[in-house]
Design a protein around this motif. Structure first.
Motif, mmCIF file in Angstrom:
data_model
loop_
_atom_site.group_PDB
_atom_site.id
_atom_site.type_symbol
_atom_site.label_atom_id
_atom_site.label_comp_id
_atom_site.label_asym_id
_atom_site.label_seq_id
_atom_site.Cartn_x
_atom_site.Cartn_y
_atom_site.Cartn_z
ATOM 1 N N LYS A 1 0.848 -1.189 0.000
ATOM 2 C CA LYS A 1 0.000 0.000 0.000
ATOM 3 C C LYS A 1 0.877 1.230 0.000
ATOM 4 O O LYS A 1 2.079 1.165 0.262
ATOM 5 C CB LYS A 1 -0.907 0.012 1.217
ATOM 6 C CG LYS A 1 -0.133 0.126 2.519
ATOM 7 C CD LYS A 1 -1.027 -0.034 3.712
ATOM 8 C CE LYS A 1 -0.262 -0.236 4.987
ATOM 9 N NZ LYS A 1 0.570 -1.408 5.051
ATOM 10 N N VAL A 2 0.243 2.351 -0.294
ATOM 11 C CA VAL A 2 0.883 3.654 -0.202
ATOM 12 C C VAL A 2 0.044 4.490 0.747
ATOM 13 O O VAL A 2 -1.166 4.622 0.567
ATOM 14 C CB VAL A 2 0.953 4.350 -1.577
ATOM 15 C CG1 VAL A 2 1.461 5.779 -1.435
ATOM 16 C CG2 VAL A 2 1.835 3.557 -2.532
ATOM 17 N N VAL A 3 0.683 5.021 1.783
ATOM 18 C CA VAL A 3 0.038 5.992 2.660
ATOM 19 C C VAL A 3 0.614 7.339 2.237
ATOM 20 O O VAL A 3 1.827 7.492 2.126
ATOM 21 C CB VAL A 3 0.319 5.705 4.148
ATOM 22 C CG1 VAL A 3 -0.423 6.701 5.026
ATOM 23 C CG2 VAL A 3 -0.085 4.281 4.504
ATOM 24 N N TRP A 4 -0.254 8.295 1.950
ATOM 25 C CA TRP A 4 0.187 9.555 1.375
ATOM 26 C C TRP A 4 -0.462 10.738 2.089
ATOM 27 O O TRP A 4 -1.479 10.590 2.756
ATOM 28 C CB TRP A 4 -0.138 9.609 -0.120
ATOM 29 C CG TRP A 4 -1.604 9.453 -0.417
ATOM 30 C CD1 TRP A 4 -2.270 8.281 -0.649
ATOM 31 C CD2 TRP A 4 -2.584 10.493 -0.469
ATOM 32 N NE1 TRP A 4 -3.603 8.534 -0.846
ATOM 33 C CE2 TRP A 4 -3.825 9.892 -0.742
ATOM 34 C CE3 TRP A 4 -2.522 11.871 -0.315
ATOM 35 C CZ2 TRP A 4 -5.005 10.622 -0.876
ATOM 36 C CZ3 TRP A 4 -3.700 12.613 -0.433
ATOM 37 C CH2 TRP A 4 -4.921 11.976 -0.724
ATOM 38 N N PHE A 5 0.172 11.890 1.922
ATOM 39 C CA PHE A 5 -0.445 13.144 2.346
ATOM 40 C C PHE A 5 -0.023 14.253 1.385
ATOM 41 O O PHE A 5 0.965 14.125 0.668
ATOM 42 C CB PHE A 5 -0.080 13.504 3.797
ATOM 43 C CG PHE A 5 1.336 13.941 4.022
ATOM 44 C CD1 PHE A 5 1.722 15.251 3.814
ATOM 45 C CD2 PHE A 5 2.285 13.025 4.440
ATOM 46 C CE1 PHE A 5 3.042 15.657 4.029
ATOM 47 C CE2 PHE A 5 3.599 13.409 4.655
ATOM 48 C CZ PHE A 5 3.983 14.734 4.450
ATOM 49 N N GLU A 6 -0.819 15.310 1.397
ATOM 50 C CA GLU A 6 -0.523 16.496 0.607
ATOM 51 C C GLU A 6 -0.592 17.727 1.485
ATOM 52 O O GLU A 6 -1.429 17.791 2.407
ATOM 53 C CB GLU A 6 -1.501 16.642 -0.561
ATOM 54 C CG GLU A 6 -1.345 15.554 -1.597
ATOM 55 C CD GLU A 6 -2.302 15.693 -2.767
ATOM 56 O OE1 GLU A 6 -3.249 16.525 -2.697
ATOM 57 O OE2 GLU A 6 -2.112 14.970 -3.764
ATOM 58 N N LEU A 7 0.288 18.667 1.203
ATOM 59 C CA LEU A 7 0.290 19.969 1.864
ATOM 60 C C LEU A 7 0.368 21.039 0.798
ATOM 61 O O LEU A 7 1.159 20.921 -0.152
ATOM 62 C CB LEU A 7 1.514 20.128 2.775
ATOM 63 C CG LEU A 7 1.565 19.354 4.068
ATOM 64 C CD1 LEU A 7 2.921 19.565 4.750
ATOM 65 C CD2 LEU A 7 0.444 19.771 5.003
ATOM 66 N N ALA A 8 -0.425 22.081 0.941
ATOM 67 C CA ALA A 8 -0.326 23.238 0.060
ATOM 68 C C ALA A 8 0.802 24.124 0.583
ATOM 69 O O ALA A 8 1.025 24.217 1.790
ATOM 70 C CB ALA A 8 -1.642 24.004 0.036
ATOM 71 N N ALA A 9 1.500 24.784 -0.332
ATOM 72 C CA ALA A 9 2.619 25.635 0.060
ATOM 73 C C ALA A 9 2.139 26.879 0.806
ATOM 74 O O ALA A 9 2.811 27.360 1.691
ATOM 75 C CB ALA A 9 3.423 26.056 -1.177
ATOM 76 N N GLY A 10 0.974 27.385 0.431
ATOM 77 C CA GLY A 10 0.463 28.614 1.021
ATOM 78 C C GLY A 10 -0.643 28.374 2.010
ATOM 79 O O GLY A 10 -0.899 27.236 2.386
ATOM 80 N N PRO A 11 -1.289 29.453 2.425
ATOM 81 C CA PRO A 11 -2.395 29.308 3.372
ATOM 82 C C PRO A 11 -3.479 28.382 2.836
ATOM 83 O O PRO A 11 -3.784 28.413 1.654
ATOM 84 C CB PRO A 11 -2.929 30.730 3.524
ATOM 85 C CG PRO A 11 -1.822 31.607 3.059
ATOM 86 C CD PRO A 11 -1.047 30.824 2.040
ATOM 87 N N GLY A 12 -4.012 27.539 3.721
ATOM 88 C CA GLY A 12 -5.011 26.546 3.318
ATOM 89 C C GLY A 12 -6.395 27.028 3.322
ATOM 90 O O GLY A 12 -6.804 28.079 3.570
#
Length: 141
Positions: free
Chosen positions: A130-141
């Protein structure tokens, strides 16, 4: 530049990317992965975003090494305003999000941190694991 029958290919800019395999039970690989991610994200995002990415990456890599007894593969890709981090392991058992118990020391908080701090996250079946993943935006969310 490589040409084929339909014409030349375009030289596209390289996408900043980190790929690292961490050996089974090599918990020394966790801080090494953090350092490599820190270097990748040196000029990325608003203040504090790269530190959040390091924390969440540490949690996912540690989980993969501790709970699967197999290698893990870390991939981080900096896209247009977004960071995506994936940690692949080779066990099909899906991680469980659980509420930490006060008497349980530091166990059980990793996925809770990911859920609270990431802009998006999930688990995707991937062949023999499996792949456990996350994403973050560079700027304000």
């Amino acid at each position: 530049m490589v040409a084929d029958e339909t014409g030349p290919t375009l030289d596209l800019p390289a996408v900043p990317r980190l790929e690292r395999r961490i050996a089974r039970a090599d918990l020394k690989g966790v801080p090494e992965a953090r350092r490599a991610l820190r270097e990748l994200l040196r000029h990325w995002g608003r203040p504090g975003r790269s530190e959040t990415a390091e924390l969440l990456t540490s949690e996912l890599v540690t989980n993969a090494l501790v709970h699967t007894d197999r290698d893990a593969v870390l991939t981080a890709v900096v896209g247009s305003g977004t960071l995506r981090v994936e940690v692949r392991d080779f066990t099909a058992r899906r991680p469980r999000l659980r509420v930490p118990v006060p008497d349980d020391g530091t166990h059980g908080r990793g996925l809770m941190l990911v859920q609270c701090l990431a802009d998006a996250w999930g688990v995707t079946a991937h062949g023999t694991g499996k792949v456990v993943w996350f994403e973050l935006a560079a700027g304000p969310g």
